[in-house]
Design an enzyme around this catalytic site. Structure first.
Site, PDB file in Angstrom:
ATOM      1  CG  ASP A   1      34.610  43.865  49.468  1.00 44.49           C
ATOM      2  OD1 ASP A   1      34.637  44.808  48.651  1.00 44.49           O
ATOM      3  OD2 ASP A   1      35.640  43.332  49.921  1.00 44.49           O
ATOM      4  CB  SER A   2      31.758  48.911  48.241  1.00 46.67           C
ATOM      5  OG  SER A   2      30.848  48.408  47.278  1.00 46.67           O
TER       6      SER A   2
ATOM      7  CG  ASP B   1      33.850  42.335  45.555  1.00 45.20           C
ATOM      8  OD1 ASP B   1      34.501  42.004  44.548  1.00 45.20           O
ATOM      9  OD2 ASP B   1      33.735  43.514  45.935  1.00 45.20           O
TER      10      ASP B   1
ATOM     11  CE  LYS C   1      35.157  43.560  42.244  1.00 46.48           C
ATOM     12  NZ  LYS C   1      36.048  43.885  43.355  1.00 46.48           N
TER      13      LYS C   1
ATOM     14  CD  GLU D   1      39.852  44.003  47.126  1.00 43.28           C
ATOM     15  OE1 GLU D   1      40.812  44.132  47.909  1.00 43.28           O
ATOM     16  OE2 GLU D   1      38.763  44.594  47.272  1.00 43.28           O
TER      17      GLU D   1
ATOM     18  CD  GLU E   1      38.705  50.608  44.110  1.00 39.30           C
ATOM     19  OE1 GLU E   1      38.440  49.388  44.138  1.00 39.30           O
ATOM     20  OE2 GLU E   1      38.282  51.412  44.964  1.00 39.30           O
TER      21      GLU E   1
HETATM   22  O1  KIV Z   1      33.445  46.563  46.386  1.00 39.54           O
HETATM   23  C1  KIV Z   1      33.227  47.232  45.371  1.00 39.54           C
HETATM   24  O2  KIV Z   1      32.223  47.924  45.224  1.00 39.54           O
HETATM   25  C2  KIV Z   1      34.222  47.190  44.298  1.00 39.54           C
HETATM   26  C3  KIV Z   1      34.123  48.218  43.226  1.00 39.54           C
HETATM   27  C4  KIV Z   1      34.545  49.525  43.729  1.00 39.54           C
HETATM   28  C5  KIV Z   1      34.867  47.819  42.015  1.00 39.54           C
HETATM   29  O3  KIV Z   1      35.093  46.376  44.334  1.00 39.54           O
END
Ligand code: KIV
Length: 289
Positions: A46-47, A85, A115, A117, A184
């Site tokens: 989600d970056s 994510d 994924k 968090e 992270e």
């Molecule tokens: O959103 C993302 O790119 C991430 C990575 C930094 C692990 O969660």
């Protein structure tokens, strides 16, 4: 064609001491290049909110955004394991809602895994997904979706209490059924301790050398419009942003000075067509009746 790695193979890499190379990607060309370069797993992080969509944080990213980008990545990297994510709050409304949202990522996006968090507090959601056949990666340490609660993008696990809690969270994630854990921005000794304490691979970003794998954000690795914050944990392998900026400014200059297009870029009429046109068409200066 290359086959995507399976979950058992990813887990076996830890046991065999083979490092796992993960990279984020958000669109067709970046995914294609990542696959050609041999990454083991692609993460649609989600970056993308920061590096592609220009938001300050990852919080505004929606489930539809993630699905849209996942589809493009899957088309670009059909032989790579794809992890997506789950965006902010889409897995915090109970196990059933989490399953509904994760299922959309798998069914509509085509991801192989998701994924999330968080730590022990996600155990129920992880069990619900894995029992429905959805593989999950955990994410501990700096969890950017909680940036407002954490108070900034800071290294985690610096004091003993925080470190012990993170270690417990890692064990709880493993117990709940994750097949890997992203760490992270955690201290090197803590990452080493977690890596030793769980059987699933740890994948570090800003977590030092002892993790079982590493992940970087695509735009950081090649400095593609991501130089806003200097990140000590990033190694920049190319300065693609600079290359692109130079190319575009040369193009702008060529247009302004009429150096582009040149003759070779145009399409002259061929002779036969010129003659035919000249006798029949007003367009090319011929007479009309
Ligand atoms: O959103 C993302 O790119 C991430 C990575 C930094 C692990 O969660």
């Amino acid at each position: 064609m290359r086959q995507a790695l399976t979950i058992p193979k990813i887990k076996a890499m830890k046991a065999a001491g083979k490092p796992i190379a993960m990279l984020t990607a958000y669109d067709y060309p970046s995914a294609m290049l990542a696959e050609e370069a041999g990454v083991d797993m692609i993460l649609i992080g989600d970056s993308l909110g920061n590096v592609v969509l220009g938001y300050e944080t990852t919080l505004p990213v929606t489930l539809d955004d993630m699905i849209y980008h996942t589809r493009a990545v899957v088309r670009g990297a059909p032989g790579t394991m794809i992890v997506t994510d789950m965006p902010f709050a889409t897995y915090r409304l109970g196990p059933e809602e989490t399953l509904r949202n994760a299922a959309r990522i798998m069914r509509e996006g085509g991801a192989h895994a998701v994924k999330m968090e968080g730590g022990a507090d996600l155990a129920e959601e992880i069990r619900r997904l894995t029992s429905a056949g959805i593989p999950v990666i955990g994410h501990l340490g700096l969890t950017p979706q909680s940036v407002h609660q954490i108070g900034g993008y800071k290294v985690q696990g610096k004091d003993r209490w925080e470190a012990e809690r993170l270690l417990e969270d890692a064990k709880a994630l493993e117990q709940a059924g994750v097949f890997a854990i992203v760490l992270e921005l955690v201290t090197e000794p803590l990452a080493a301790a977690v890596t030793k304490s769980v059987r699933v691979p740890t994948i570090g970003i800003g977590a030092g050398q002892s993790c079982d794998g590493q992940v970087l954000v695509y735009h950081d690795l090649i400095r593609y419009g991501s130089g806003i914050r200097d990140k000590r944990f990033v190694k920049t392998y190319a300065n693609v942003g600079e290359t692109i900026r130079t190319a575009i400014s040369e193009y702008v200059n060529d247009v302004k000075t009429r150096s582009f297009p040149e003759d070779k870029h145009g399409f002259p009429l061929d002779d036969e067509l010129t003659k035919a046109s000249a006798s029949s068409s007003r367009l090319y200066g011929g007479e009309t009746k």
